[in-house]
Write an enzyme that holds these catalytic residues in place. Structure first.
Site, PDB file in Angstrom:
ATOM      1  N   LYS A  54       0.834  -1.204   0.000  1.00 17.16           N
ATOM      2  CA  LYS A  54       0.000   0.000   0.000  1.00 17.16           C
ATOM      3  C   LYS A  54       0.875   1.264   0.000  1.00 17.16           C
ATOM      4  O   LYS A  54       0.609   2.217  -0.734  1.00 17.16           O
ATOM      5  CB  LYS A  54      -0.933  -0.016   1.226  1.00 17.16           C
ATOM      6  CG  LYS A  54      -2.042  -1.064   1.124  1.00 17.16           C
ATOM      7  CD  LYS A  54      -2.817  -1.241   2.426  1.00 17.16           C
ATOM      8  CE  LYS A  54      -3.865  -2.350   2.274  1.00 17.16           C
ATOM      9  NZ  LYS A  54      -4.646  -2.591   3.502  1.00 17.16           N
ATOM     10  N   GLN A  98      -4.211  -1.350   9.819  1.00 19.83           N
ATOM     11  CA  GLN A  98      -4.274  -2.670   9.205  1.00 19.83           C
ATOM     12  C   GLN A  98      -4.896  -3.683  10.163  1.00 19.83           C
ATOM     13  O   GLN A  98      -4.534  -3.749  11.332  1.00 19.83           O
ATOM     14  CB  GLN A  98      -2.856  -3.119   8.781  1.00 19.83           C
ATOM     15  CG  GLN A  98      -2.813  -4.408   7.975  1.00 19.83           C
ATOM     16  CD  GLN A  98      -3.481  -4.308   6.611  1.00 19.83           C
ATOM     17  OE1 GLN A  98      -3.572  -3.228   6.015  1.00 19.83           O
ATOM     18  NE2 GLN A  98      -3.967  -5.423   6.097  1.00 19.83           N
ATOM     19  N   ASP A 121     -10.550   3.438   4.870  1.00 22.02           N
ATOM     20  CA  ASP A 121     -10.962   2.030   4.806  1.00 22.02           C
ATOM     21  C   ASP A 121     -12.481   1.894   4.843  1.00 22.02           C
ATOM     22  O   ASP A 121     -13.013   0.817   4.571  1.00 22.02           O
ATOM     23  CB  ASP A 121     -10.375   1.254   5.997  1.00 22.02           C
ATOM     24  CG  ASP A 121      -9.151   0.447   5.616  1.00 22.02           C
ATOM     25  OD1 ASP A 121      -9.125  -0.051   4.474  1.00 22.02           O
ATOM     26  OD2 ASP A 121      -8.239   0.317   6.446  1.00 22.02           O
TER      27      ASP A 121
HETATM   28  N1  GUN Z   1      -7.120  -6.535   6.432  1.00 26.88           N
HETATM   29  C1  GUN Z   1      -7.569  -7.223   5.359  1.00 26.88           C
HETATM   30  N2  GUN Z   1      -8.098  -6.383   4.441  1.00 26.88           N
HETATM   31  C2  GUN Z   1      -7.968  -5.139   4.950  1.00 26.88           C
HETATM   32  C3  GUN Z   1      -8.317  -3.853   4.459  1.00 26.88           C
HETATM   33  O1  GUN Z   1      -8.876  -3.668   3.374  1.00 26.88           O
HETATM   34  N3  GUN Z   1      -7.986  -2.805   5.275  1.00 26.88           N
HETATM   35  C4  GUN Z   1      -7.399  -2.990   6.489  1.00 26.88           C
HETATM   36  N4  GUN Z   1      -7.166  -1.900   7.224  1.00 26.88           N
HETATM   37  N5  GUN Z   1      -7.089  -4.160   6.969  1.00 26.88           N
HETATM   38  C5  GUN Z   1      -7.361  -5.236   6.201  1.00 26.88           C
END
Ligand code: GUN
Length: 294
Positions: A54, A98, A121
């Protein structure tokens, strides 16, 4: 029949190009660029990989990324303090914590502490609540579900009036993608672990979204001929012939599915790159709102 393979990597590259142009435009107009803060707690290898990808994607399009690598035994209070600092930082337009978080952390409280204006998110209860209601626009839509809809749209799949079946009901994918399909006027069915005869349901799906986390569960004979099948699963299976000793597969058995489906996403190279592209999209949109450009 052989399915048309939906190239998520190529579609995501197009979107990243669109966002890069918008970043350049923002820099020219305001002297500013969007900023994303990525908060990683603990040392889960998969989470480290996702966060690294990311941050790299941000840098490629000119979005500033701020990395916060926090110890796995951080207290709830300390983590909330970091979120608050990021809420107050005007150079940060998106905050990503995350998931999953370590067991001792109250995830719900952490997600609720993120400013809804920076909730890229889309996991804040207010944004999820708005997503779940008719006519209430969330400020941000969760990235993977948004990426699934974008893949369907950019592949020429009509959603309105179609039978859409979602396998899985997770907060991150199953539930929000179901809401999005409903808002786009699909006739929606959600299947989960207590659904008695899942193949009987999926055989009626014009659009099938697999998000259960079970390697190659969906077989070709579960699929309606010509259906659009979007595979959200990422599962590691042992493979002694692979360099790392494993390979990644989806929730769909690709080889049998491609003989029946009309359109199908691969794993890797389908939904994964779209999740990251949508995170960039959301961060850009947050920054535009902050600078009065939207
Ligand atoms: N863990 C798995 N997918 C995601 C996501 O799209 N965002 C975040 N913050 N954590 C995740």
């Amino acid at each position: 029949m052989t399915a048309q393979i939906i190239d998520g990597k190529a579609i995501a590259a197009t979107i990243r190009g669109e966002i890069k142009a918008e970043v350049d435009d923002m820099r020219a107009k305001t002297g500013k660029v969007p900023g994303l803060a990525a908060v990683l707690v603990g040392d889960r290898k998969d989470s480290q990989t996702y966060v690294r990808m990311k941050k790299r994607a941000c840098e490629e399009v000119g979005i500033t990324s701020f990395g916060y690598d926090l110890p796995g035994d951080i207290s709830q209070e300390e983590l909330l303090k970091v979120v608050q600092e990021l809420n107050d930082n005007p150079d940060v337009h998106g905050i990503l914590v995350q998931l999953p978080l370590p067991k001792h952390i109250n995830e719900e409280e952490v997600l609720a502490a993120i400013s809804i204006e920076k909730d890229v998110d889309g996991f804040h209860p207010l944004n999820i609540g708005r997503l779940s209601m008719k006519g209430r626009d969330p400020l941000f839509v969760p990235c993977t579900p948004k990426g699934v809809i974008e893949l369907l749209d950019r592949s020429g799949v009509t959603i309105e009036g179609k039978n859409a079946v979602v396998l899985g009901r997770s907060n991150i994918v199953g539930l929000p993608v179901a809401m999005l399909l409903l808002h786009r006027n699909a006739t929606l069915t959600i299947c989960h672990s207590r659904t008695p005869d899942i193949p009987a349901v999926t055989r009626n799906a014009d659009i099938l979204i697999a998000a259960v986390g079970r390697a190659e569960m969906v077989k070709g004979d579960w699929i309606k001929p010509g259906a659009a099948v979007i595979d959200v699963g990422v599962n590691a299976v042992d493979d002694p012939t692979a360099k790392k000793g494993y390979r990644l597969v989806g929730d769909v058995d690709f080889d049998s599915a491609k003989e029946v489906a009309g359109k199908l996403t691969p794993v890797p190279g389908g939904v994964g790159p779209m999740t990251i592209a949508m995170l960039l999209r959301n961060t850009m949109d947050g920054a535009k709102r902050a600078y009065g450009l939207s």
